[in-house]
Design an enzyme around this catalytic site. Structure first.
Site, PDB file in Angstrom:
ATOM      1  N   CYS A 141      37.331  12.881 -39.655  1.00 57.05           N
ATOM      2  CA  CYS A 141      37.023  13.920 -39.535  1.00 57.05           C
ATOM      3  C   CYS A 141      35.625  14.740 -41.031  1.00 57.05           C
ATOM      4  CB  CYS A 141      37.745  15.529 -39.468  1.00 57.05           C
ATOM      5  SG  CYS A 141      38.398  15.865 -41.385  1.00 57.05           S
ATOM      6  N   VAL A 142      34.248  14.988 -40.176  1.00 57.30           N
ATOM      7  CA  VAL A 142      33.019  15.924 -41.320  1.00 57.30           C
ATOM      8  C   VAL A 142      33.272  17.434 -40.837  1.00 57.30           C
ATOM      9  CG1 VAL A 142      30.811  15.612 -41.392  1.00 57.30           C
ATOM     10  CG2 VAL A 142      32.612  13.527 -40.573  1.00 57.30           C
ATOM     11  N   ARG A 156      25.320  15.944 -38.648  1.00 55.46           N
ATOM     12  CA  ARG A 156      24.505  15.631 -37.915  1.00 55.46           C
ATOM     13  C   ARG A 156      24.136  15.338 -39.358  1.00 55.46           C
ATOM     14  NH1 ARG A 156      21.656  17.837 -32.909  1.00 55.46           N
ATOM     15  NH2 ARG A 156      24.173  18.389 -31.530  1.00 55.46           N
ATOM     16  N   ASN A 157      24.803  13.868 -40.868  1.00 55.36           N
ATOM     17  CA  ASN A 157      24.042  13.913 -41.544  1.00 55.36           C
ATOM     18  C   ASN A 157      24.226  12.463 -41.458  1.00 55.36           C
ATOM     19  OD1 ASN A 157      22.221  15.987 -43.813  1.00 55.36           O
ATOM     20  ND2 ASN A 157      23.900  17.234 -43.144  1.00 55.36           N
ATOM     21  N   GLY A 158      24.979  11.626 -40.350  1.00 57.97           N
ATOM     22  CA  GLY A 158      25.387  10.281 -40.533  1.00 57.97           C
ATOM     23  C   GLY A 158      26.436  10.212 -41.482  1.00 57.97           C
ATOM     24  N   GLU A 196      33.059  12.814 -25.409  1.00 57.21           N
ATOM     25  CA  GLU A 196      31.866  11.522 -25.476  1.00 57.21           C
ATOM     26  C   GLU A 196      30.821  11.609 -26.777  1.00 57.21           C
ATOM     27  OE1 GLU A 196      30.598  10.267 -22.977  1.00 57.21           O
ATOM     28  OE2 GLU A 196      32.818  10.883 -21.585  1.00 57.21           O
ATOM     29  N   TYR A 238      31.538   5.930 -31.943  1.00 57.29           N
ATOM     30  CA  TYR A 238      32.187   4.537 -32.488  1.00 57.29           C
ATOM     31  C   TYR A 238      31.771   3.420 -31.626  1.00 57.29           C
ATOM     32  CZ  TYR A 238      36.463   7.173 -33.467  1.00 57.29           C
ATOM     33  OH  TYR A 238      36.839   8.241 -35.010  1.00 57.29           O
TER      34      TYR A 238
END
Length: 268
Positions: free
Chosen positions: A186-187, A193-195, A225, A231
């Site tokens: 998780c982020v 959207r910062n990779g 999706e 991944y």
């Protein structure tokens, strides 16, 4: 793009944000194995923040205070709290459960299993534009510096994860020691959207190779999706999928099992 992996320790923590509504919370001590499917929708309600990657660290967690901050981020990411009544007490309860389960897994108390918690962290001084709630709850101190956990995942060296599809590779005697799974990916929604998810996965691949892992797996909900795209972009490919009856029995979206081969110098 938001990504989450289903949790394997919170009543069900494992995703790249948004898992809350993908998986019902049951069974304490579980690992989540996918990226939150709803994160992409939820995140539209928040302002995404461009982070300073030069200050970013992607490392294995090395203290209990960091594991506690990680647990709070996972609760924040994996659960969708519909009511404000008693919400803080409930969050603390969930965080304590995840914290105790995470400490136990990382300590390696379970025979035949090795776990590393890998985090993306930023100095507190670099988070002035972040929500106060994120900075205060996910903050920890290391070597005299205050940092904030903004992304996390678990790398699990084991035969299989509870209630999840088991990988089939590698084959042969002793091959199980060369198999690992990602979970609890998780982020923080504001930092997507910062990779960060890709960086966490790349770090996990390096740690896995150090462990002698040749086959890396991740579970993801069929309808997630953003997570599947992440991944696949990172090198995973389809191996198998969960039977529909099992998903119905566990009252959750059906899972796919994705696989990636890693180079290693170990002969099992």
């Amino acid at each position: 793009m938001a990504v989450l992996t289903l949790p394997h320790s919170l009543p069900l923590l494992q995703s790249v944000n948004g898992l809350n509504n993908q998986t019902r919370c049951h069974n304490s001590g579980r690992r989540r194995c996918t990226v939150a499917s709803q994160q992409q929708e939820v995140c539209t309600e928040f302002e995404r923040i461009k982070i300073n990657k030069s200050a970013l660290k992607i490392e294995e967690a090395c203290s209990e205070s960091e594991l506690w901050a990680t647990s709070l981020l996972r609760v924040r990411s994996f659960y969708d709290f519909k009511s404000t009544f008693g919400i803080q007490d409930h969050k603390n309860y969930l965080a304590e459960r995840e914290f105790e389960a995470l400490k136990e897994r990382v300590a390696g108390t379970k025979e035949g299993e090795k776990v590393s918690c890998i985090n993306a962290t930023l100095p507190l001084s670099q988070t002035k534009s972040f929500p106060e709630e994120l900075c205060s709850s996910c903050k920890f101190s290391h070597d005299g510096e205050n940092r904030v956990v903004v992304g996390t995942l678990d790398l699990n060296q084991c035969l299989s994860l509870p209630n999840e599809i088991t990988g089939m590779r590698p084959k042969g005697i002793g091959g199980d020691f060369a198999r690992a799974y990602l979970s609890n990916v998780c982020v923080a929604k504001e930092c997507q959207r910062n990779g960060l998810a890709s960086l966490l996965i790349e770090k996990s691949k390096l740690v896995a190779q150090d462990w002698g892992i040749s086959d890396l797996y991740v579970h993801v909900a069929v309808d997630n999706e953003p997570a599947k795209n992440l991944y696949i972009k990172c090198g995973f490919v389809y191996e198998s999928e969960e039977p529909a009856w099992q998903a119905r029995f566990l009252d959750r979206p059906r899972r796919l099992l994705l696989w990636m081969g890693l180079p290693n110098n170990y002969n099992w």
